[in-house]
Motif scaffolding. Structure first.
Motif, PDB file in Angstrom:
ATOM      1  N   ARG A  38     -31.938  52.816  10.217  1.00  0.00           N
ATOM      2  CA  ARG A  38     -33.281  52.807  10.575  1.00  0.00           C
ATOM      3  C   ARG A  38     -33.432  51.734  11.484  1.00  0.00           C
ATOM      4  O   ARG A  38     -32.701  50.929  11.714  1.00  0.00           O
ATOM      5  CB  ARG A  38     -34.128  52.444   9.305  1.00  0.00           C
ATOM      6  CG  ARG A  38     -34.066  53.057   7.801  1.00  0.00           C
ATOM      7  CD  ARG A  38     -35.047  52.532   6.740  1.00  0.00           C
ATOM      8  NE  ARG A  38     -36.221  53.078   7.158  1.00  0.00           N
ATOM      9  CZ  ARG A  38     -36.833  54.131   6.998  1.00  0.00           C
ATOM     10  NH1 ARG A  38     -35.891  54.847   6.245  1.00  0.00           N
ATOM     11  NH2 ARG A  38     -37.925  54.396   7.340  1.00  0.00           N
TER      12      ARG A  38
ATOM     13  N   GLU B  64     -35.262  49.594  11.879  1.00  0.00           N
ATOM     14  CA  GLU B  64     -35.399  48.148  11.422  1.00  0.00           C
ATOM     15  C   GLU B  64     -34.113  47.520  11.308  1.00  0.00           C
ATOM     16  O   GLU B  64     -34.084  46.481  11.285  1.00  0.00           O
ATOM     17  CB  GLU B  64     -36.265  48.225  10.197  1.00  0.00           C
ATOM     18  CG  GLU B  64     -37.751  48.843   9.913  1.00  0.00           C
ATOM     19  CD  GLU B  64     -37.481  50.275  10.052  1.00  0.00           C
ATOM     20  OE1 GLU B  64     -36.948  51.081  10.798  1.00  0.00           O
ATOM     21  OE2 GLU B  64     -38.201  51.204   9.145  1.00  0.00           O
TER      22      GLU B  64
ATOM     23  N   HIS C 180     -44.820  58.747  11.255  1.00  0.00           N
ATOM     24  CA  HIS C 180     -44.310  58.562   9.927  1.00  0.00           C
ATOM     25  C   HIS C 180     -44.227  57.279   9.568  1.00  0.00           C
ATOM     26  O   HIS C 180     -43.873  56.673   8.441  1.00  0.00           O
ATOM     27  CB  HIS C 180     -42.807  59.305   9.946  1.00  0.00           C
ATOM     28  CG  HIS C 180     -42.539  60.532   9.916  1.00  0.00           C
ATOM     29  ND1 HIS C 180     -43.519  61.571   9.122  1.00  0.00           N
ATOM     30  CD2 HIS C 180     -41.913  61.507  10.657  1.00  0.00           C
ATOM     31  CE1 HIS C 180     -43.121  62.605   9.528  1.00  0.00           C
ATOM     32  NE2 HIS C 180     -42.105  62.700  10.201  1.00  0.00           N
TER      33      HIS C 180
ATOM     34  N   ILE D  33     -30.141  57.427  15.682  1.00  0.00           N
ATOM     35  CA  ILE D  33     -29.981  56.903  14.417  1.00  0.00           C
ATOM     36  C   ILE D  33     -30.989  57.673  13.557  1.00  0.00           C
ATOM     37  O   ILE D  33     -32.121  58.175  13.899  1.00  0.00           O
ATOM     38  CB  ILE D  33     -30.560  55.242  14.511  1.00  0.00           C
ATOM     39  CG1 ILE D  33     -31.746  54.910  15.283  1.00  0.00           C
ATOM     40  CG2 ILE D  33     -29.415  54.395  14.840  1.00  0.00           C
ATOM     41  CD1 ILE D  33     -32.394  53.517  15.166  1.00  0.00           C
TER      42      ILE D  33
ATOM     43  N   PRO E 272     -31.929  58.072   9.298  1.00  0.00           N
ATOM     44  CA  PRO E 272     -31.562  57.503   7.847  1.00  0.00           C
ATOM     45  C   PRO E 272     -31.369  58.702   6.921  1.00  0.00           C
ATOM     46  O   PRO E 272     -30.656  58.328   5.922  1.00  0.00           O
ATOM     47  CB  PRO E 272     -33.016  56.714   7.425  1.00  0.00           C
ATOM     48  CG  PRO E 272     -33.957  57.252   8.481  1.00  0.00           C
ATOM     49  CD  PRO E 272     -33.105  57.702   9.734  1.00  0.00           C
ATOM     50  N   PHE E 273     -31.735  59.991   7.216  1.00  0.00           N
ATOM     51  CA  PHE E 273     -31.734  60.898   6.392  1.00  0.00           C
ATOM     52  C   PHE E 273     -30.208  61.521   6.265  1.00  0.00           C
ATOM     53  O   PHE E 273     -29.870  62.055   7.332  1.00  0.00           O
ATOM     54  CB  PHE E 273     -32.591  62.112   6.409  1.00  0.00           C
ATOM     55  CG  PHE E 273     -32.997  63.102   5.579  1.00  0.00           C
ATOM     56  CD1 PHE E 273     -32.937  62.677   4.199  1.00  0.00           C
ATOM     57  CD2 PHE E 273     -32.873  64.350   5.925  1.00  0.00           C
ATOM     58  CE1 PHE E 273     -33.180  63.671   3.215  1.00  0.00           C
ATOM     59  CE2 PHE E 273     -32.957  65.366   5.086  1.00  0.00           C
ATOM     60  CZ  PHE E 273     -33.194  65.079   3.484  1.00  0.00           C
TER      61      PHE E 273
ATOM     62  N   PHE F 107     -28.822  64.921   7.553  1.00  0.00           N
ATOM     63  CA  PHE F 107     -28.900  65.249   8.960  1.00  0.00           C
ATOM     64  C   PHE F 107     -27.558  64.662   9.747  1.00  0.00           C
ATOM     65  O   PHE F 107     -27.087  65.212  10.846  1.00  0.00           O
ATOM     66  CB  PHE F 107     -30.314  65.060   9.535  1.00  0.00           C
ATOM     67  CG  PHE F 107     -31.369  65.484   9.271  1.00  0.00           C
ATOM     68  CD1 PHE F 107     -31.534  66.704   8.635  1.00  0.00           C
ATOM     69  CD2 PHE F 107     -32.775  64.801   9.480  1.00  0.00           C
ATOM     70  CE1 PHE F 107     -32.520  67.308   8.353  1.00  0.00           C
ATOM     71  CE2 PHE F 107     -33.734  65.584   8.786  1.00  0.00           C
ATOM     72  CZ  PHE F 107     -33.627  66.655   8.373  1.00  0.00           C
TER      73      PHE F 107
ATOM     74  N   GLY G 299     -41.229  62.134  17.570  1.00  0.00           N
ATOM     75  CA  GLY G 299     -41.698  62.575  16.186  1.00  0.00           C
ATOM     76  C   GLY G 299     -41.491  61.602  15.280  1.00  0.00           C
ATOM     77  O   GLY G 299     -41.283  62.004  13.984  1.00  0.00           O
ATOM     78  N   VAL G 300     -41.523  60.213  15.377  1.00  0.00           N
ATOM     79  CA  VAL G 300     -41.322  59.291  14.413  1.00  0.00           C
ATOM     80  C   VAL G 300     -42.326  58.235  14.275  1.00  0.00           C
ATOM     81  O   VAL G 300     -42.939  57.895  13.043  1.00  0.00           O
ATOM     82  CB  VAL G 300     -39.969  58.303  15.015  1.00  0.00           C
ATOM     83  CG1 VAL G 300     -39.794  57.256  13.738  1.00  0.00           C
ATOM     84  CG2 VAL G 300     -38.986  59.066  15.224  1.00  0.00           C
TER      85      VAL G 300
END
Ligand code: SAM
Length: 317
Positions: free
Chosen positions: A173, A175, A194, A144, A146-147, A150, A190-191
Protein backbone atom coordinates in the motif's frame (compact mmCIF):
# COMPACT_ATOMS: atom_id res chain seq x y z
CA UNK A 1 10.54 -11.57 -9.51
CA UNK A 2 11.64 -10.01 -6.19
CA UNK A 3 15.24 -10.85 -7.14
CA UNK A 4 14.85 -9.08 -10.48
CA UNK A 5 13.27 -6.10 -8.73
CA UNK A 6 16.20 -5.93 -6.34
CA UNK A 7 18.77 -6.05 -9.20
CA UNK A 8 16.99 -3.32 -11.11
CA UNK A 9 16.26 -1.12 -8.06
CA UNK A 10 19.91 -1.21 -7.03
CA UNK A 11 20.78 0.64 -10.24
CA UNK A 12 18.48 3.51 -9.22
CA UNK A 13 17.82 5.66 -6.16
CA UNK A 14 15.33 2.97 -5.04
CA UNK A 15 18.40 1.15 -3.74
CA UNK A 16 17.81 3.12 -0.51
CA UNK A 17 14.45 1.46 0.18
CA UNK A 18 14.77 -1.77 -1.79
CA UNK A 19 15.41 -4.13 1.15
CA UNK A 20 12.48 -2.68 3.06
CA UNK A 21 10.14 -3.07 0.08
CA UNK A 22 11.26 -6.66 -0.46
CA UNK A 23 10.77 -7.58 3.21
CA UNK A 24 7.26 -6.09 3.27
CA UNK A 25 6.38 -7.78 -0.03
CA UNK A 26 7.62 -11.15 1.22
CA UNK A 27 5.42 -10.80 4.31
CA UNK A 28 2.41 -9.90 2.15
CA UNK A 29 2.96 -12.86 -0.21
CA UNK A 30 3.29 -15.19 2.82
CA UNK A 31 -0.05 -14.15 4.37
CA UNK A 32 -2.70 -16.85 4.51
CA UNK A 33 -5.02 -16.81 1.54
CA UNK A 34 -7.12 -19.83 0.62
CA UNK A 35 -6.86 -19.04 -3.10
CA UNK A 36 -3.06 -19.18 -3.23
CA UNK A 37 -2.80 -22.90 -4.18
CA UNK A 38 -5.15 -22.31 -7.15
CA UNK A 39 -3.26 -19.18 -8.25
CA UNK A 40 0.13 -20.87 -7.86
CA UNK A 41 -1.05 -23.86 -9.86
CA UNK A 42 -2.14 -21.48 -12.62
CA UNK A 43 1.34 -19.91 -12.69
CA UNK A 44 2.92 -23.40 -12.90
CA UNK A 45 0.70 -24.21 -15.91
CA UNK A 46 1.60 -20.91 -17.54
CA UNK A 47 5.31 -21.72 -17.10
CA UNK A 48 4.86 -24.65 -19.52
CA UNK A 49 4.11 -22.18 -22.35
CA UNK A 50 6.55 -20.49 -24.71
CA UNK A 51 7.57 -16.94 -23.99
CA UNK A 52 7.65 -14.00 -26.39
CA UNK A 53 8.46 -10.32 -26.60
CA UNK A 54 6.26 -7.58 -25.17
CA UNK A 55 4.92 -4.74 -27.32
CA UNK A 56 1.90 -2.45 -27.46
CA UNK A 57 -0.53 -2.23 -30.35
CA UNK A 58 -3.59 -0.48 -29.05
CA UNK A 59 -5.77 -1.70 -27.41
CA UNK A 60 -3.70 -4.77 -26.54
CA UNK A 61 -0.50 -5.17 -24.62
CA UNK A 62 0.84 -7.99 -26.77
CA UNK A 63 3.15 -10.90 -26.12
CA UNK A 64 4.35 -12.42 -29.37
CA UNK A 65 4.55 -16.03 -28.19
CA UNK A 66 3.51 -19.33 -29.80
CA UNK A 67 1.21 -20.69 -27.13
CA UNK A 68 -1.41 -23.38 -26.75
CA UNK A 69 -4.57 -21.27 -26.62
CA UNK A 70 -6.72 -23.80 -24.76
CA UNK A 71 -4.18 -24.57 -22.02
CA UNK A 72 -3.26 -20.95 -21.54
CA UNK A 73 -6.86 -19.73 -21.48
CA UNK A 74 -7.73 -22.34 -18.86
CA UNK A 75 -4.80 -21.30 -16.65
CA UNK A 76 -5.45 -17.56 -17.03
CA UNK A 77 -9.12 -18.11 -16.18
CA UNK A 78 -8.03 -19.50 -12.79
CA UNK A 79 -6.95 -15.91 -12.11
CA UNK A 80 -10.29 -14.23 -12.91
CA UNK A 81 -11.65 -11.56 -12.68
CA UNK A 82 -9.41 -9.74 -15.17
CA UNK A 83 -10.42 -6.12 -14.58
CA UNK A 84 -7.46 -4.36 -16.22
CA UNK A 85 -5.94 -4.90 -19.65
CA UNK A 86 -6.55 -5.86 -22.41
CA UNK A 87 -3.72 -8.27 -23.25
CA UNK A 88 -3.08 -10.45 -26.28
CA UNK A 89 -0.81 -13.47 -26.00
CA UNK A 90 -0.13 -15.07 -29.38
CA UNK A 91 -3.61 -14.90 -30.85
CA UNK A 92 -5.39 -15.34 -27.51
CA UNK A 93 -7.19 -12.10 -26.69
CA UNK A 94 -7.59 -11.49 -22.97
CA UNK A 95 -10.36 -8.91 -23.04
CA UNK A 96 -10.45 -7.44 -19.57
CA UNK A 97 -13.42 -5.51 -18.18
CA UNK A 98 -11.60 -2.20 -18.81
CA UNK A 99 -10.08 -0.89 -22.03
CA UNK A 100 -7.02 0.55 -20.25
CA UNK A 101 -5.63 1.87 -23.54
CA UNK A 102 -8.37 4.53 -23.62
CA UNK A 103 -7.20 6.04 -20.32
CA UNK A 104 -3.54 5.72 -21.40
CA UNK A 105 -4.10 7.69 -24.61
CA UNK A 106 -5.92 10.43 -22.67
CA UNK A 107 -2.86 10.91 -20.47
CA UNK A 108 0.43 9.96 -22.09
CA UNK A 109 0.78 12.75 -24.72
CA UNK A 110 0.44 15.38 -21.96
CA UNK A 111 2.95 14.28 -19.32
CA UNK A 112 6.72 14.76 -19.03
CA UNK A 113 8.43 11.96 -21.00
CA UNK A 114 8.96 8.85 -18.88
CA UNK A 115 12.34 8.09 -20.49
CA UNK A 116 14.90 7.26 -17.76
CA UNK A 117 12.44 8.18 -15.01
CA UNK A 118 11.86 6.37 -11.72
CA UNK A 119 8.10 5.87 -11.77
CA UNK A 120 5.54 4.81 -9.15
CA UNK A 121 2.13 3.47 -10.18
CA UNK A 122 -0.05 3.51 -7.04
CA UNK A 123 -2.93 0.99 -7.13
CA UNK A 124 -1.50 -0.61 -10.24
CA UNK A 125 -3.95 -3.52 -10.47
CA UNK A 126 -2.30 -6.25 -12.54
CA UNK A 127 0.30 -3.86 -13.97
CA UNK A 128 -1.18 -3.08 -17.41
CA UNK A 129 -0.21 0.59 -17.05
CA UNK A 130 3.03 -0.26 -15.21
CA UNK A 131 4.14 -2.25 -18.28
CA UNK A 132 3.21 0.66 -20.53
CA UNK A 133 5.27 3.01 -18.34
CA UNK A 134 8.34 0.80 -18.72
CA UNK A 135 7.75 0.37 -22.47
CA UNK A 136 7.71 4.20 -22.60
CA UNK A 137 11.33 4.16 -21.37
CA UNK A 138 11.14 4.40 -17.57
CA UNK A 139 14.36 3.33 -15.84
CA UNK A 140 12.11 1.43 -13.45
CA UNK A 141 8.31 1.38 -13.15
CA UNK A 142 7.12 0.18 -9.76
CA UNK A 143 3.45 -0.72 -9.36
CA UNK A 144 2.07 -1.18 -5.85
CA UNK A 145 -1.12 -3.14 -5.39
CA UNK A 146 -2.35 -4.57 -2.06
CA UNK A 147 -4.88 -6.98 -3.61
CA UNK A 148 -2.98 -10.26 -3.92
CA UNK A 149 -4.85 -11.69 -6.93
CA UNK A 150 -3.73 -8.77 -9.11
CA UNK A 151 -0.12 -9.51 -8.11
CA UNK A 152 -0.60 -13.08 -9.36
CA UNK A 153 -2.07 -11.74 -12.62
CA UNK A 154 1.05 -9.58 -13.00
CA UNK A 155 3.22 -12.68 -12.41
CA UNK A 156 1.20 -14.64 -14.97
CA UNK A 157 1.80 -12.05 -17.69
CA UNK A 158 5.47 -11.66 -16.72
CA UNK A 159 5.98 -15.43 -16.94
CA UNK A 160 5.04 -15.23 -20.64
CA UNK A 161 7.55 -12.47 -21.55
CA UNK A 162 11.00 -13.58 -22.73
CA UNK A 163 12.93 -10.48 -21.61
CA UNK A 164 10.65 -8.82 -19.06
CA UNK A 165 11.07 -5.03 -18.94
CA UNK A 166 11.89 -3.02 -15.80
CA UNK A 167 8.29 -3.16 -14.58
CA UNK A 168 7.36 -4.68 -11.23
CA UNK A 169 4.22 -4.99 -9.12
CA UNK A 170 4.62 -5.47 -5.36
CA UNK A 171 1.81 -6.26 -2.87
CA UNK A 172 2.13 -2.96 -0.99
CA UNK A 173 0.00 0.00 0.00
CA UNK A 174 1.15 3.59 -0.52
CA UNK A 175 1.17 3.99 3.28
CA UNK A 176 3.98 1.40 3.46
CA UNK A 177 6.35 3.18 1.07
CA UNK A 178 9.07 4.97 3.06
CA UNK A 179 8.59 8.75 3.06
CA UNK A 180 11.60 9.50 0.90
CA UNK A 181 11.51 11.77 -2.17
CA UNK A 182 12.71 9.19 -4.71
CA UNK A 183 10.20 9.14 -7.59
CA UNK A 184 10.31 11.40 -10.66
CA UNK A 185 6.74 10.60 -11.75
CA UNK A 186 3.90 9.24 -9.63
CA UNK A 187 0.58 7.99 -10.97
CA UNK A 188 -2.49 7.66 -8.74
CA UNK A 189 -5.26 6.52 -11.05
CA UNK A 190 -8.60 5.30 -9.74
CA UNK A 191 -7.33 5.28 -6.15
CA UNK A 192 -8.25 8.58 -4.45
CA UNK A 193 -11.98 7.88 -4.19
CA UNK A 194 -11.22 4.62 -2.39
CA UNK A 195 -9.41 6.50 0.40
CA UNK A 196 -11.22 7.38 3.64
CA UNK A 197 -8.79 10.31 4.05
CA UNK A 198 -8.15 12.00 0.70
CA UNK A 199 -5.84 14.61 2.29
CA UNK A 200 -3.61 11.90 3.69
CA UNK A 201 -3.41 10.15 0.31
CA UNK A 202 -2.31 13.41 -1.38
CA UNK A 203 0.27 14.03 1.38
CA UNK A 204 1.63 10.49 0.99
CA UNK A 205 1.92 10.92 -2.78
CA UNK A 206 3.82 14.18 -2.30
CA UNK A 207 6.14 12.62 0.31
CA UNK A 208 7.53 10.06 -2.16
CA UNK A 209 7.99 12.56 -5.02
CA UNK A 210 11.27 14.27 -5.85
CA UNK A 211 11.19 18.09 -5.81
CA UNK A 212 9.92 19.07 -9.27
CA UNK A 213 8.49 15.57 -9.74
CA UNK A 214 5.19 15.10 -11.57
CA UNK A 215 1.90 13.69 -10.22
CA UNK A 216 -0.77 12.30 -12.51
CA UNK A 217 -3.99 12.08 -10.52
CA UNK A 218 -7.02 10.43 -12.08
CA UNK A 219 -10.20 10.09 -10.06
CA UNK A 220 -14.00 10.20 -10.07
CA UNK A 221 -15.46 13.69 -9.91
CA UNK A 222 -18.89 15.34 -10.04
CA UNK A 223 -19.90 18.05 -12.42
CA UNK A 224 -23.02 19.62 -10.85
CA UNK A 225 -22.60 23.40 -10.89
CA UNK A 226 -22.10 24.69 -7.36
CA UNK A 227 -22.07 21.31 -5.56
CA UNK A 228 -18.58 20.96 -3.99
CA UNK A 229 -18.59 17.25 -3.30
CA UNK A 230 -20.79 14.23 -2.75
CA UNK A 231 -20.17 11.73 0.02
CA UNK A 232 -22.08 8.57 -0.99
CA UNK A 233 -24.13 7.28 1.96
CA UNK A 234 -23.83 3.68 0.92
CA UNK A 235 -22.75 2.39 -2.46
CA UNK A 236 -21.76 4.33 -5.55
CA UNK A 237 -22.34 2.54 -8.87
CA UNK A 238 -22.61 -0.60 -6.70
CA UNK A 239 -19.08 -0.03 -5.28
CA UNK A 240 -19.00 -0.22 -1.51
CA UNK A 241 -15.79 1.70 -0.86
CA UNK A 242 -16.27 5.08 -2.58
CA UNK A 243 -15.74 7.75 0.05
CA UNK A 244 -15.81 11.10 -1.73
CA UNK A 245 -16.64 12.56 -5.14
CA UNK A 246 -15.29 16.13 -5.39
CA UNK A 247 -16.02 18.73 -8.05
CA UNK A 248 -12.96 19.69 -10.14
CA UNK A 249 -12.75 23.02 -8.24
CA UNK A 250 -12.76 21.16 -4.93
CA UNK A 251 -10.09 18.76 -6.17
CA UNK A 252 -8.00 21.71 -7.41
CA UNK A 253 -8.25 23.26 -3.91
CA UNK A 254 -7.24 19.95 -2.27
CA UNK A 255 -4.11 19.86 -4.48
CA UNK A 256 -3.31 23.51 -3.66
CA UNK A 257 -3.80 22.81 0.06
CA UNK A 258 -1.16 20.09 -0.20
CA UNK A 259 1.22 22.56 -1.91
CA UNK A 260 1.26 21.03 -5.37
CA UNK A 261 2.28 23.50 -8.10
CA UNK A 262 1.36 24.07 -11.77
CA UNK A 263 -1.96 22.28 -11.27
CA UNK A 264 -3.60 21.55 -14.63
CA UNK A 265 -6.89 19.84 -15.39
CA UNK A 266 -6.20 17.66 -18.43
CA UNK A 267 -9.63 16.28 -19.20
CA UNK A 268 -12.97 15.08 -17.89
CA UNK A 269 -14.37 11.90 -19.38
CA UNK A 270 -17.69 10.20 -18.84
CA UNK A 271 -17.17 6.46 -18.48
CA UNK A 272 -18.86 4.60 -21.32
CA UNK A 273 -19.63 0.94 -21.90
CA UNK A 274 -16.97 0.98 -24.63
CA UNK A 275 -14.37 1.56 -21.89
CA UNK A 276 -15.93 -0.59 -19.11
CA UNK A 277 -17.76 -3.66 -20.39
CA UNK A 278 -18.79 -7.20 -19.57
CA UNK A 279 -16.47 -9.85 -21.03
CA UNK A 280 -16.05 -13.57 -20.43
CA UNK A 281 -12.83 -12.82 -18.52
CA UNK A 282 -14.55 -11.32 -15.45
CA UNK A 283 -15.94 -14.54 -14.01
CA UNK A 284 -19.35 -15.43 -12.62
CA UNK A 285 -20.34 -11.95 -11.55
CA UNK A 286 -20.76 -10.55 -15.03
CA UNK A 287 -22.05 -7.14 -13.98
CA UNK A 288 -20.33 -4.10 -15.43
CA UNK A 289 -21.08 -0.43 -16.11
CA UNK A 290 -24.48 -0.95 -17.79
CA UNK A 291 -25.75 -2.76 -14.65
CA UNK A 292 -24.50 0.05 -12.39
CA UNK A 293 -26.52 2.77 -14.15
CA UNK A 294 -30.20 3.68 -13.87
CA UNK A 295 -31.85 1.71 -16.71
CA UNK A 296 -34.08 4.69 -17.55
CA UNK A 297 -31.43 7.42 -17.27
CA UNK A 298 -27.79 6.71 -18.11
CA UNK A 299 -26.75 10.02 -16.47
CA UNK A 300 -27.52 8.50 -13.07
CA UNK A 301 -26.17 5.53 -11.18
CA UNK A 302 -28.49 2.83 -9.93
CA UNK A 303 -28.42 4.68 -6.56
CA UNK A 304 -29.58 7.95 -8.20
CA UNK A 305 -26.18 9.72 -8.02
CA UNK A 306 -24.43 11.27 -11.06
CA UNK A 307 -23.04 8.60 -13.43
CA UNK A 308 -19.23 8.10 -13.31
CA UNK A 309 -17.06 10.86 -14.77
CA UNK A 310 -13.32 10.90 -14.31
CA UNK A 311 -10.93 13.83 -14.27
CA UNK A 312 -7.17 13.79 -14.85
CA UNK A 313 -5.04 16.41 -13.11
CA UNK A 314 -1.29 16.92 -13.61
CA UNK A 315 0.79 18.87 -11.11
CA UNK A 316 4.28 19.20 -9.73
CA UNK A 317 5.88 19.04 -6.29
C1 SAM B 1 -10.01 1.19 -9.38
S1 SAM B 1 -8.49 0.36 -9.25
C2 SAM B 1 -7.51 1.31 -10.39
C3 SAM B 1 -6.47 0.47 -11.11
C4 SAM B 1 -5.64 1.26 -12.13
N1 SAM B 1 -4.76 2.18 -11.48
C5 SAM B 1 -6.50 1.97 -13.10
O1 SAM B 1 -6.42 3.20 -13.19
O2 SAM B 1 -7.27 1.33 -13.83
C6 SAM B 1 -7.84 0.91 -7.70
C7 SAM B 1 -6.75 0.00 -7.14
O3 SAM B 1 -6.07 0.69 -6.09
C8 SAM B 1 -5.76 -0.24 -5.07
N2 SAM B 1 -5.58 0.54 -3.84
C9 SAM B 1 -6.54 1.04 -3.03
N3 SAM B 1 -5.98 1.70 -1.99
C10 SAM B 1 -4.63 1.65 -2.16
C11 SAM B 1 -3.51 2.15 -1.41
N4 SAM B 1 -3.69 2.83 -0.30
N5 SAM B 1 -2.26 1.90 -1.89
C12 SAM B 1 -2.09 1.22 -3.04
N6 SAM B 1 -3.12 0.71 -3.79
C13 SAM B 1 -4.37 0.92 -3.35
C14 SAM B 1 -6.93 -1.21 -5.06
O4 SAM B 1 -6.58 -2.47 -4.53
C15 SAM B 1 -7.31 -1.28 -6.54
O5 SAM B 1 -6.73 -2.38 -7.20
Amino acid sequence: MLRDFSKCAQLTQLDLICTQLINLSTQAFNKNNGNKPKWEQAIEQIKTQNTGSLYFVTPYLNIGAHINNLTLEKALKQLMPWRKGPYQIGDLQLDSEWRGDMKWHRIIPHIKPLKDKVVLDVGSGNGYFTYLMSISGAKIALGIEPFLLFNYQFKAIRTLINHPPNAFVLPLRLEEIPKKPLFDTVFSMGVLYHQKDHKLHLKQLRNVMKPGGELILETLIIDLGKVEKIIPKERYARMRNVYCLPSVNTLHTWLEDEKFKNIKLLNITKTTSKEQRTTHWIGNNTQSLKDFLDPSNSNLTIEGLPAPKRAVFICQK
